[in-house]
Design a protein around this motif. Structure first.
Motif, PDB file in Angstrom:
ATOM      1  N   GLU A 199       0.827  -1.211   0.000  1.00 14.92           N
ATOM      2  CA  GLU A 199       0.000   0.000   0.000  1.00 14.92           C
ATOM      3  C   GLU A 199       0.863   1.263   0.000  1.00 14.92           C
ATOM      4  O   GLU A 199       0.544   2.245  -0.678  1.00 14.92           O
ATOM      5  N   GLU A 200       1.957   1.240   0.736  1.00 17.14           N
ATOM      6  CA  GLU A 200       2.857   2.400   0.774  1.00 17.14           C
ATOM      7  C   GLU A 200       3.593   2.577  -0.553  1.00 17.14           C
ATOM      8  O   GLU A 200       3.825   3.707  -0.991  1.00 17.14           O
ATOM      9  N   VAL A 201       3.916   1.473  -1.212  1.00 16.80           N
ATOM     10  CA  VAL A 201       4.510   1.543  -2.549  1.00 16.80           C
ATOM     11  C   VAL A 201       3.505   2.175  -3.510  1.00 16.80           C
ATOM     12  O   VAL A 201       3.850   3.051  -4.306  1.00 16.80           O
ATOM     13  N   LEU A 202       2.249   1.759  -3.414  1.00 14.19           N
ATOM     14  CA  LEU A 202       1.202   2.339  -4.259  1.00 14.19           C
ATOM     15  C   LEU A 202       1.075   3.841  -4.024  1.00 14.19           C
ATOM     16  O   LEU A 202       0.919   4.609  -4.980  1.00 14.19           O
ATOM     17  N   GLN A 223       1.739   6.660  -6.830  1.00 17.48           N
ATOM     18  CA  GLN A 223       0.674   7.621  -7.131  1.00 17.48           C
ATOM     19  C   GLN A 223       1.203   9.054  -7.054  1.00 17.48           C
ATOM     20  O   GLN A 223       0.881   9.885  -7.897  1.00 17.48           O
ATOM     21  N   GLU A 224       2.027   9.335  -6.054  1.00 13.21           N
ATOM     22  CA  GLU A 224       2.599  10.676  -5.897  1.00 13.21           C
ATOM     23  C   GLU A 224       3.612  10.999  -6.996  1.00 13.21           C
ATOM     24  O   GLU A 224       3.642  12.107  -7.511  1.00 13.21           O
ATOM     25  N   SER A 273      -0.283  -4.141 -11.522  1.00 10.10           N
ATOM     26  CA  SER A 273       0.950  -4.933 -11.480  1.00 10.10           C
ATOM     27  C   SER A 273       1.552  -4.971 -10.081  1.00 10.10           C
ATOM     28  O   SER A 273       2.033  -6.013  -9.635  1.00 10.10           O
ATOM     29  N   ILE A 274       1.522  -3.828  -9.393  1.00 10.62           N
ATOM     30  CA  ILE A 274       2.078  -3.772  -8.037  1.00 10.62           C
ATOM     31  C   ILE A 274       1.299  -4.689  -7.112  1.00 10.62           C
ATOM     32  O   ILE A 274       1.879  -5.431  -6.317  1.00 10.62           O
ATOM     33  N   ILE A 275      -0.008  -4.666  -7.232  1.00 14.44           N
ATOM     34  CA  ILE A 275      -0.850  -5.541  -6.402  1.00 14.44           C
ATOM     35  C   ILE A 275      -0.671  -7.004  -6.803  1.00 14.44           C
ATOM     36  O   ILE A 275      -0.466  -7.877  -5.952  1.00 14.44           O
TER      37      ILE A 275
END
Length: 92
Positions: free
Chosen positions: A13-16, A20-21, A33-35
């Motif tokens: 979640e923190e990578v997401l 996003q930022e 892909s990250i998920i």
């Protein structure tokens, strides 16, 4: 996102949040892909160019931008690790 937390300890979640930022225009491609691949902070730090292609980032310019930002994250991780080592060595 807690910026004082070491990248290697980031959750998916923190990578997401970071993606996003940093890359809001790439979020659609990268989110799934990250998920799907459960890319945590530790995995994020290990990504290379061919991984980005597999994650759906096809544009060379975008890959280079992401790789440069990943390099900065790796450097910060190394600095944090060295700081921890030094504080352990010199603490009473």
């Amino acid at each position: 996102m807690d910026l004082s937390k070491r990248v290697s300890l980031w959750s998916v979640e923190e990578v997401l949040e970071w993606v996003q930022e940093q890359y809001p225009t790439q979020m659609g491609v990268l989110h799934k892909s990250i998920i799907k691949h459960a890319i945590s902070g530790r995995a994020l730090l290990r990504l290379k160019e061919h991984h980005l292609e597999l994650l759906g980032v096809e544009a060379e310019e975008q890959q280079q931008e992401i790789l440069q930002d990943l390099l900065l994250l790796r450097v910060q991780e190394e600095i944090d690790e060295l700081t921890d080592i030094c504080s352990e060595c010199f603490s009473p």
